[in-house]
Design an enzyme around this catalytic site. Structure first.
Site, PDB file in Angstrom:
ATOM      1  N   ARG A 123      55.923  29.578  28.514  1.00  8.50           N
ATOM      2  CA  ARG A 123      55.259  29.914  29.837  1.00  8.50           C
ATOM      3  C   ARG A 123      54.745  31.313  29.957  1.00  8.50           C
ATOM      4  O   ARG A 123      54.823  31.914  31.049  1.00  8.50           O
ATOM      5  CB  ARG A 123      56.429  29.770  30.815  1.00  8.50           C
ATOM      6  CG  ARG A 123      56.961  28.107  30.847  1.00  8.50           C
ATOM      7  CD  ARG A 123      57.793  27.898  32.065  1.00  8.50           C
ATOM      8  NE  ARG A 123      58.525  26.656  32.218  1.00  8.50           N
ATOM      9  CZ  ARG A 123      59.625  26.405  31.641  1.00  8.50           C
ATOM     10  NH1 ARG A 123      60.263  27.267  31.103  1.00  8.50           N
ATOM     11  NH2 ARG A 123      60.228  25.235  31.761  1.00  8.50           N
ATOM     12  N   LYS A 145      40.079  34.622  32.836  1.00  5.68           N
ATOM     13  CA  LYS A 145      39.687  33.419  32.927  1.00  5.68           C
ATOM     14  C   LYS A 145      40.089  32.626  31.579  1.00  5.68           C
ATOM     15  O   LYS A 145      39.227  33.125  30.486  1.00  5.68           O
ATOM     16  CB  LYS A 145      38.597  33.040  33.261  1.00  5.68           C
ATOM     17  CG  LYS A 145      38.315  32.807  34.864  1.00  5.68           C
ATOM     18  CD  LYS A 145      36.927  32.851  35.108  1.00  5.68           C
ATOM     19  CE  LYS A 145      36.458  31.675  35.982  1.00  5.68           C
ATOM     20  NZ  LYS A 145      35.110  31.550  36.453  1.00  5.68           N
ATOM     21  N   GLU A 187      23.566  38.858  29.951  1.00  5.58           N
ATOM     22  CA  GLU A 187      24.757  39.120  30.822  1.00  5.58           C
ATOM     23  C   GLU A 187      24.763  40.526  31.427  1.00  5.58           C
ATOM     24  O   GLU A 187      25.375  40.812  32.567  1.00  5.58           O
ATOM     25  CB  GLU A 187      26.021  38.657  30.317  1.00  5.58           C
ATOM     26  CG  GLU A 187      25.966  37.246  29.750  1.00  5.58           C
ATOM     27  CD  GLU A 187      26.412  36.232  31.062  1.00  5.58           C
ATOM     28  OE1 GLU A 187      26.633  36.488  31.965  1.00  5.58           O
ATOM     29  OE2 GLU A 187      26.435  34.910  30.738  1.00  5.58           O
ATOM     30  N   LYS A 229      32.446  43.687  36.333  1.00  8.90           N
ATOM     31  CA  LYS A 229      33.345  42.425  36.176  1.00  8.90           C
ATOM     32  C   LYS A 229      34.644  42.743  36.775  1.00  8.90           C
ATOM     33  O   LYS A 229      34.934  42.000  37.625  1.00  8.90           O
ATOM     34  CB  LYS A 229      33.134  42.152  34.961  1.00  8.90           C
ATOM     35  CG  LYS A 229      34.093  40.935  34.526  1.00  8.90           C
ATOM     36  CD  LYS A 229      33.265  39.555  34.475  1.00  8.90           C
ATOM     37  CE  LYS A 229      34.298  38.437  34.432  1.00  8.90           C
ATOM     38  NZ  LYS A 229      34.000  37.529  33.094  1.00  8.90           N
ATOM     39  N   GLU A 239      39.035  33.391  41.995  1.00  6.29           N
ATOM     40  CA  GLU A 239      37.490  32.656  42.287  1.00  6.29           C
ATOM     41  C   GLU A 239      37.653  32.024  43.465  1.00  6.29           C
ATOM     42  O   GLU A 239      37.452  30.782  43.616  1.00  6.29           O
ATOM     43  CB  GLU A 239      37.441  32.016  41.142  1.00  6.29           C
ATOM     44  CG  GLU A 239      35.600  31.752  40.900  1.00  6.29           C
ATOM     45  CD  GLU A 239      35.453  31.015  39.635  1.00  6.29           C
ATOM     46  OE1 GLU A 239      36.257  30.186  39.070  1.00  6.29           O
ATOM     47  OE2 GLU A 239      34.504  31.595  39.389  1.00  6.29           O
ATOM     48  N   ARG A 243      33.793  36.319  43.788  1.00  2.00           N
ATOM     49  CA  ARG A 243      33.666  36.152  42.233  1.00  2.00           C
ATOM     50  C   ARG A 243      32.384  35.278  41.856  1.00  2.00           C
ATOM     51  O   ARG A 243      31.981  35.334  40.736  1.00  2.00           O
ATOM     52  CB  ARG A 243      34.918  35.676  41.650  1.00  2.00           C
ATOM     53  CG  ARG A 243      34.863  35.613  40.154  1.00  2.00           C
ATOM     54  CD  ARG A 243      36.446  35.523  39.815  1.00  2.00           C
ATOM     55  NE  ARG A 243      36.518  35.697  38.104  1.00  2.00           N
ATOM     56  CZ  ARG A 243      37.585  35.820  37.542  1.00  2.00           C
ATOM     57  NH1 ARG A 243      38.485  36.115  38.167  1.00  2.00           N
ATOM     58  NH2 ARG A 243      37.528  35.695  35.984  1.00  2.00           N
ATOM     59  N   ASN A 247      27.950  34.165  39.125  1.00  2.00           N
ATOM     60  CA  ASN A 247      27.006  33.083  38.624  1.00  2.00           C
ATOM     61  C   ASN A 247      25.681  32.974  38.870  1.00  2.00           C
ATOM     62  O   ASN A 247      25.008  32.103  38.576  1.00  2.00           O
ATOM     63  CB  ASN A 247      27.594  31.594  39.245  1.00  2.00           C
ATOM     64  CG  ASN A 247      29.265  31.368  38.813  1.00  2.00           C
ATOM     65  OD1 ASN A 247      29.641  31.677  37.699  1.00  2.00           O
ATOM     66  ND2 ASN A 247      29.939  31.002  39.805  1.00  2.00           N
ATOM     67  N   HIS A 250      23.343  31.237  36.680  1.00  2.00           N
ATOM     68  CA  HIS A 250      24.128  30.100  36.086  1.00  2.00           C
ATOM     69  C   HIS A 250      23.988  28.654  36.318  1.00  2.00           C
ATOM     70  O   HIS A 250      24.052  27.575  35.620  1.00  2.00           O
ATOM     71  CB  HIS A 250      25.804  30.379  36.265  1.00  2.00           C
ATOM     72  CG  HIS A 250      26.129  31.391  35.082  1.00  2.00           C
ATOM     73  ND1 HIS A 250      25.540  32.857  35.118  1.00  2.00           N
ATOM     74  CD2 HIS A 250      26.917  31.546  33.978  1.00  2.00           C
ATOM     75  CE1 HIS A 250      26.087  33.395  34.359  1.00  2.00           C
ATOM     76  NE2 HIS A 250      26.834  32.659  33.465  1.00  2.00           N
ATOM     77  N   HIS A 254      23.017  26.612  33.340  1.00  2.00           N
ATOM     78  CA  HIS A 254      23.824  25.524  32.973  1.00  2.00           C
ATOM     79  C   HIS A 254      23.035  24.170  32.835  1.00  2.00           C
ATOM     80  O   HIS A 254      23.240  23.572  31.876  1.00  2.00           O
ATOM     81  CB  HIS A 254      25.072  25.123  33.895  1.00  2.00           C
ATOM     82  CG  HIS A 254      26.323  26.160  33.560  1.00  2.00           C
ATOM     83  ND1 HIS A 254      27.122  26.381  34.473  1.00  2.00           N
ATOM     84  CD2 HIS A 254      26.756  26.858  32.346  1.00  2.00           C
ATOM     85  CE1 HIS A 254      28.135  27.587  33.968  1.00  2.00           C
ATOM     86  NE2 HIS A 254      27.603  27.575  32.771  1.00  2.00           N
ATOM     87  N   HIS A 267      23.787  30.514  25.412  1.00  2.00           N
ATOM     88  CA  HIS A 267      24.129  30.686  26.865  1.00  2.00           C
ATOM     89  C   HIS A 267      23.467  31.924  27.620  1.00  2.00           C
ATOM     90  O   HIS A 267      22.851  31.542  28.709  1.00  2.00           O
ATOM     91  CB  HIS A 267      25.585  30.719  26.942  1.00  2.00           C
ATOM     92  CG  HIS A 267      26.195  31.090  28.247  1.00  2.00           C
ATOM     93  ND1 HIS A 267      25.972  29.908  29.354  1.00  2.00           N
ATOM     94  CD2 HIS A 267      26.670  32.082  28.904  1.00  2.00           C
ATOM     95  CE1 HIS A 267      26.724  30.601  30.499  1.00  2.00           C
ATOM     96  NE2 HIS A 267      27.041  31.828  30.215  1.00  2.00           N
TER      97      HIS A 267
END
Lengths: 363, 363
Positions: A123, A145, A187, A229, A239, A243, A247, A250, A254, A267
């Protein structure tokens, strides 16, 4: 040339340490970050292991760590529950206690998987990010993340789980493919476009030195990126709002990745194209002044990134952007720009505006 | 007869709702707990589904929920990453959004697995516990510990993740095997032994009605148990200190389970035996007055629980308790008692004291 930035998340605060050559000092740093632990597990991949694992292990053992390894195959296609469970097996085999850390030595895939394994083993045990790609150094290693992919969706299974330390050696970028460096720069450019016009302009000035991986420029660029960031993450750890600005580029990016089967573009390259599209859409909708797209274009070119938007049908674009067919009129949220350095979230983009946008690239 | 207890964990606070017959009201309760969501996934097992799934589904659909099901095989042996990934597949198939909940309808195994899946799907969606065994109602559904087993250890992979609501209908206990009810009572007795002498004495008085599942007694007993558990959890959410008190009887109990291949005793039965051993050890070490073990013994007997300590060699006991061979003298932490209602954590238990203890049961 050492730079340290502290991500202030209360009892989950941690340092981002950026210093050329610091890979050799990870042992001592880990001792300070995780006192009282005796064993650790280094998670890496088959590409990075021959380059840097000996160096990392030597530093750890010299400072008294008992060091275990978990070497995974390299590639996004291995970012699965199955590979992740191998990390858990290695943690079990090493009998790591709840206070004993995992180290993620690699790019974003290793960082995401090792972080998620650290989040779940007993955990939650401490973990440290040692990102070895520019993309990971400026983006995925910061923010907590962690995830793996599901066959039906990227990053669908994971956790918000903060590292105990992010340890960045810009010197390791010298073994990275130049194309990967350029993709990482997309980025970096993104932070300027979202947040800071001066940083954006500075990037235009220093781009030749950035591409040559000049250590001073690289360190400064990584520090600023991590700071942007982290600022967004601190304001919105799980998020729910702001946040989403991260994107920028993106939604289109994507779609481009998906429509080309994740083979033609890296990417970062797709995100660069997506930023160009977002900039033009911002101009067409009257949010941004003329010249916004051109500024993006000029910087993408300086970074050696692709700028031509590939052709797909309107229907393909809409499908790839996850357009819900029951909801014809309005699309999902887009990140658009009022100007370079001023991105915002726009909930009001109509399908016919997307149609006009994509047509304008292939008139 | 409705009882509500609020677990106050700041922005993760939630209600425990206890009411005979409340299973039929879950739809409305879920609407209040998770507003704005439209779909939900009920996770249950093959034993519970024929008994209660229709009832739960009807209540959900009557209040406008679109309801998906995931029915798993029943048993601790299915508490694995593999079964857990089936829940994630069902969440993907249902296309649950980040605000759409999972419901765990079943005992501790279902609650632990569904909670862990909810913790990881899209990095966390809401979940609701609807525990159907006494053990789950008084213990595992409260506290936010979720997990699956690893082949080399129980509950080794999981997350601390709080439910949005715990919805307890004591009436469902009527379909539980009487032996399962008795095993659940062992954990109820445990709270009295750790924390509250008056509750312990009250249990002795009402035990016949508890065994008959009298709704008033059952509701009161469940409420008190949840409150004790929640108080400890609120003080120590991620188990760094006081939460360890909840392990009274568990060090010996786990050893008994392991040494009998998890076949001879239910978990609660083994914990009951473990409490008896902890009480005698507390007396032998001079911490507890004479009579402490007898009080435990009397209540275990009233609950129809086993009280005879099975025979194993000293070496088997030590191995099963995870005794580190490099560390001959001192054992790991034990939970002992100053008296009924006053448990404490003792780091000073010697191997020869354990040897004497187990010998004393088979003199």
């Amino acid at each position: 040339m050492k730079k340290v930035y502290r991500v202030d998340l209360g009892d989950r605060a941690y340092d981002i340490h950026i210093e050329p050559g610091c890979l050799n000092q990870i042992g001592q740093a880990l001792r300070e970050a995780v006192p009282e632990a005796g064993r650790c597990l280094v998670v890496t991949n088959e590409t990075i292991a021959p380059l840097y694992l000996d160096q990392v292990t030597a530093s750890l053992e010299q400072t008294g760590w008992i060091c275990f390894h978990c070497i995974l195959p390299d590639g996004e296609c291995f970012k699965t529950l199955d590979t992740w469970s191998k990390i858990l097996d290695a943690m079990m085999d090493a009998r790591l206690a709840r206070n004993e850390p995992a180290l993620a030595l690699g790019g974003g895939v290793i960082g995401d998987m090792a972080g998620f394994a650290a989040a779940c083993y007993r955990r939650g045990i401490p973990y440290v990010q040692i990102p070895t790609t520019l993309l990971a150094q400026v983006d995925s290693s910061v923010g907590g993340k962690t995830a793996v992919n599901h066959p039906h969706g990227k990053n669908m299974i994971g956790a918000f789980y903060q590292p105990r330390l992010v340890w960045i050696d810009p010197r390791v970028l010298k073994t990275l493919e130049p194309r990967e460096v350029r993709a990482g720069l997309a980025e970096v450019i993104k932070y300027g476009a979202i947040w800071d016009r001066r940083f954006f302009d500075w990037l235009q000035d220093v781009m030749p030195r950035a591409l040559a991986l000049d250590e001073e420029v690289a360190s400064q660029m990584i520090l600023s990126s991590c700071r942007y960031k982290a600022e967004i993450v601190m304001a919105d750890e799980t998020e729910r709002g702001q946040r989403a600005l991260l994107n920028l580029g993106h939604t289109f990016g994507h779609a481009i990745e998906a429509l080309t089967g994740y083979r033609r573009y890296l990417h970062g390259e797709a995100v660069g194209l997506g930023m160009r599209m977002a900039a033009r859409l911002s101009e067409q909708k009257g949010f941004a002044p003329a010249g916004c797209e051109d500024a993006i274009l000029r910087l993408l070119r300086a970074a050696g990134l692709p700028t031509e938007i590939p052709f797909f049908s309107f229907r393909d674009w809409m499908d790839a952007m996850g357009h819900d067919k029951k909801n014809i009129g309005t699309l999902v949220r887009f990140v658009l720009m009022h100007d370079i350095g001023h991105a915002f979230i726009c909930e009001d983009v109509q399908a016919n505006e997307i149609e006009r946008l994509i047509a304008s690239f292939h008139a």
